[in-house]
Scaffold this motif. Structure first.
Motif, mmCIF file in Angstrom:
data_model
loop_
_atom_site.group_PDB
_atom_site.id
_atom_site.type_symbol
_atom_site.label_atom_id
_atom_site.label_comp_id
_atom_site.label_asym_id
_atom_site.label_seq_id
_atom_site.Cartn_x
_atom_site.Cartn_y
_atom_site.Cartn_z
ATOM 1 N N TRP A 19 0.811 -1.208 0.000
ATOM 2 C CA TRP A 19 0.000 0.000 0.000
ATOM 3 C C TRP A 19 0.851 1.267 0.000
ATOM 4 N N HIS A 20 2.160 1.152 0.241
ATOM 5 C CA HIS A 20 3.045 2.326 0.168
ATOM 6 C C HIS A 20 3.082 2.838 -1.264
ATOM 7 N N SER A 21 2.924 4.118 -1.442
ATOM 8 C CA SER A 21 3.036 4.701 -2.776
ATOM 9 C C SER A 21 4.514 4.785 -3.162
ATOM 10 N N ASP A 22 4.771 4.982 -4.449
ATOM 11 C CA ASP A 22 6.147 5.160 -4.906
ATOM 12 C C ASP A 22 6.779 6.389 -4.249
ATOM 13 N N GLU A 23 5.964 7.426 -4.049
ATOM 14 C CA GLU A 23 6.459 8.649 -3.412
ATOM 15 C C GLU A 23 6.891 8.390 -1.968
ATOM 16 N N LEU A 24 6.106 7.607 -1.234
ATOM 17 C CA LEU A 24 6.453 7.297 0.158
ATOM 18 C C LEU A 24 7.733 6.457 0.206
ATOM 19 N N ASN A 25 7.851 5.485 -0.681
ATOM 20 C CA ASN A 25 9.073 4.684 -0.742
ATOM 21 C C ASN A 25 10.278 5.550 -1.079
ATOM 22 N N ALA A 26 10.076 6.545 -1.953
ATOM 23 C CA ALA A 26 11.169 7.458 -2.296
ATOM 24 C C ALA A 26 11.606 8.276 -1.082
ATOM 25 N N VAL A 54 5.383 -6.838 0.073
ATOM 26 C CA VAL A 54 4.493 -7.775 0.766
ATOM 27 C C VAL A 54 3.072 -7.208 0.794
ATOM 28 N N HIS A 55 2.101 -8.092 0.764
ATOM 29 C CA HIS A 55 0.706 -7.666 0.823
ATOM 30 C C HIS A 55 0.302 -7.468 2.281
ATOM 31 N N LYS A 56 0.001 -6.235 2.623
ATOM 32 C CA LYS A 56 -0.479 -5.892 3.967
ATOM 33 C C LYS A 56 -1.517 -4.800 3.829
ATOM 34 N N THR A 57 -2.424 -4.745 4.772
ATOM 35 C CA THR A 57 -3.415 -3.670 4.774
ATOM 36 C C THR A 57 -2.901 -2.531 5.645
ATOM 37 N N ILE A 58 -3.420 -1.352 5.392
ATOM 38 C CA ILE A 58 -3.040 -0.182 6.185
ATOM 39 C C ILE A 58 -3.608 -0.360 7.589
ATOM 40 N N VAL A 63 -5.162 4.848 8.587
ATOM 41 C CA VAL A 63 -5.926 5.041 7.351
ATOM 42 C C VAL A 63 -6.301 6.502 7.138
ATOM 43 N N THR A 64 -6.848 7.141 8.130
ATOM 44 C CA THR A 64 -7.301 8.524 7.966
ATOM 45 C C THR A 64 -6.215 9.545 8.265
ATOM 46 N N ALA A 68 -2.959 11.442 1.347
ATOM 47 C CA ALA A 68 -3.373 10.641 0.191
ATOM 48 C C ALA A 68 -2.189 10.223 -0.680
ATOM 49 N N TRP A 69 -1.169 11.081 -0.814
ATOM 50 C CA TRP A 69 -0.034 10.765 -1.685
ATOM 51 C C TRP A 69 0.787 9.587 -1.178
ATOM 52 N N SER A 70 0.645 9.246 0.101
ATOM 53 C CA SER A 70 1.466 8.184 0.673
ATOM 54 C C SER A 70 0.876 6.788 0.476
ATOM 55 N N LYS A 71 -0.377 6.738 0.010
ATOM 56 C CA LYS A 71 -1.063 5.454 -0.134
ATOM 57 C C LYS A 71 -1.285 5.127 -1.603
ATOM 58 N N ARG A 72 -1.054 3.882 -1.929
ATOM 59 C CA ARG A 72 -1.325 3.401 -3.291
ATOM 60 C C ARG A 72 -2.826 3.112 -3.375
ATOM 61 N N VAL A 73 -3.426 3.561 -4.441
ATOM 62 C CA VAL A 73 -4.866 3.376 -4.600
ATOM 63 C C VAL A 73 -5.152 2.127 -5.402
#
Length: 73
Positions: A19-26, A54-58, A63-64, A68-73
């Motif tokens: 669920w990490h976005s590419d931006e968060l990983n960067a 790995v597959h994990k849920t937030i 979650v809240t 928004a930019w940190s989460k992959r949609v």
């Protein structure tokens, strides 16, 4: 080392939730490199790090609170 990392004598495998976005990983990569640069010659003591998706849920509490930019949609 977090609970999502495994270690050998020369390397560390770190899990990255999908669920990490590419931006968060960067951001995390940037901070790792900044810390490595700050260590100077001592950085050679650090272990090589590789990442595994790995597959994990937030977690419910994040979650809240996470932008928004940190989460992959």
């Amino acid at each position: 080392m977090s609970g999502d990392e495994t270690e050998t004598d020369t390397s560390v495998v770190a899990s990255r939730p999908d669920w990490h976005s590419d931006e968060l990983n960067a951001v995390f990569d940037f901070l790792d490199n900044l810390a490595r640069d700050d260590l100077g010659k001592r950085a050679t003591q650090l272990k090589l790090r590789s990442h595994v998706l790995v597959h994990k849920t937030i977690p419910c509490g994040l979650v809240t609170k996470m932008p928004a930019w940190s989460k992959r949609v």
